[in-house]
Design a protein around this motif. Structure first.
Motif, PDB file in Angstrom:
ATOM      1  N   TRP A   1     -20.848  -0.057  39.596  1.00 35.23           N
ATOM      2  CA  TRP A   1     -22.120  -0.087  38.835  1.00 35.23           C
ATOM      3  C   TRP A   1     -22.626  -1.521  38.580  1.00 35.23           C
ATOM      4  O   TRP A   1     -23.868  -1.934  38.541  1.00 35.23           O
ATOM      5  CB  TRP A   1     -22.111   0.727  37.477  1.00 35.23           C
TER       6      TRP A   1
ATOM      7  N   TYR B   1     -17.692   3.458  29.793  1.00 35.90           N
ATOM      8  CA  TYR B   1     -18.215   2.089  30.389  1.00 35.90           C
ATOM      9  C   TYR B   1     -18.329   0.940  29.277  1.00 35.90           C
ATOM     10  O   TYR B   1     -18.702   1.395  28.018  1.00 35.90           O
ATOM     11  CB  TYR B   1     -19.673   2.215  30.812  1.00 35.90           C
TER      12      TYR B   1
ATOM     13  N   SER C   1     -16.613  -2.883  33.064  1.00 34.68           N
ATOM     14  CA  SER C   1     -15.646  -2.107  33.165  1.00 34.68           C
ATOM     15  C   SER C   1     -15.583  -1.219  34.615  1.00 34.68           C
ATOM     16  O   SER C   1     -14.769  -0.763  35.013  1.00 34.68           O
ATOM     17  CB  SER C   1     -15.351  -1.260  32.176  1.00 34.68           C
ATOM     18  N   ASN C   2     -16.961  -1.079  35.130  1.00 35.73           N
ATOM     19  CA  ASN C   2     -17.201  -0.640  36.359  1.00 35.73           C
ATOM     20  C   ASN C   2     -17.836  -1.571  37.413  1.00 35.73           C
ATOM     21  O   ASN C   2     -19.077  -1.731  37.423  1.00 35.73           O
ATOM     22  CB  ASN C   2     -18.040   0.563  36.179  1.00 35.73           C
TER      23      ASN C   2
ATOM     24  N   PHE D   1     -22.575   7.615  37.637  1.00 40.24           N
ATOM     25  CA  PHE D   1     -21.135   6.799  37.316  1.00 40.24           C
ATOM     26  C   PHE D   1     -20.438   7.351  35.847  1.00 40.24           C
ATOM     27  O   PHE D   1     -19.551   6.826  35.422  1.00 40.24           O
ATOM     28  CB  PHE D   1     -21.386   5.288  37.294  1.00 40.24           C
TER      29      PHE D   1
END
Length: 192
Positions: A66, A44, A62-63, A121
């Motif tokens: 989330w 992440y 990057s997520n 995550f």
């Protein structure tokens, strides 16, 4: 600017002007994340640039799922990592802080819930950084695999990772939004 409501810091208010990016909308940042994932097992990456005077926030994560919870649903206001960093910086004109995530444990139910959701995550054992100066605040954080308890040590043994990625992420967001300014290098040079 941080808002205080009943002695509680509000990092992202409902009035904040949000500019959000993910891997599909900011491929340069996605490439940096993929390289970090391959080289050190980073799961992440988040970068946030804030104009505190105009309450504008530029966020890459990057997520996306989330990020949608952390920023979109304002879970960031209960994240012990961001709260630790921003409380430290709140009464300073300028400064910076490095935070191994394990040094910002949750202190209440809401914070424990945020940490629990984040770990779902596979984002854990990370290392974060925040800087503030001249009405601007930047933060950068890296998460690792939930099973990799030593992930944060990548940044202690090689601090240039932080500085290099911070500069790259800043330039990427600057190119996306050419009306933002940089925290002066004099503040950043104290890091090195």
């Amino acid at each position: 600017m941080l808002q205080l409501i009943e002695n509680k810091i509000i990092i992202v208010s409902n009035e904040a002007k949000l500019n959000r990016y993910a891997n599909d909308t900011c491929t340069e940042a996605a490439n940096i994340f993929q390289k970090l994932n391959k080289n050190i097992g980073c799961t992440y990456l988040i970068y946030m640039y804030e104009n505190l005077l105009r309450n504008e926030k530029y966020v890459y994560s990057s997520n996306w799922e989330w990020q949608n919870l952390l920023i979109g649903n304002r879970l960031i206001n209960h994240c012990p990592i961001f709260l630790t960093a921003f409380k430290y910086l709140e009464n300073k004109k300028s400064g910076h802080i490095f935070i191994p995530w394990h040094q910002s444990p949750p202190s209440n139910k809401n914070e424990r819930e945020v940490c629990g959701i984040r770990s779902e995550f596979n984002i854990a054992n990370g290392f974060g950084y925040a800087a503030k100066g001249y009405g601007i605040r930047e933060s950068l954080a890296f998460g690792g695999d939930i099973k990799d308890n030593s992930f944060y040590k990548n940044f202690i043994t090689n601090p240039n990772i932080f500085y290099t990625i911070l500069q790259e992420m800043h330039l990427i967001i600057l190119m996306q939004n050419n009306n933002i300014k940089k925290i002066p290098d004099s503040t950043m040079n104290k890091i090195q």
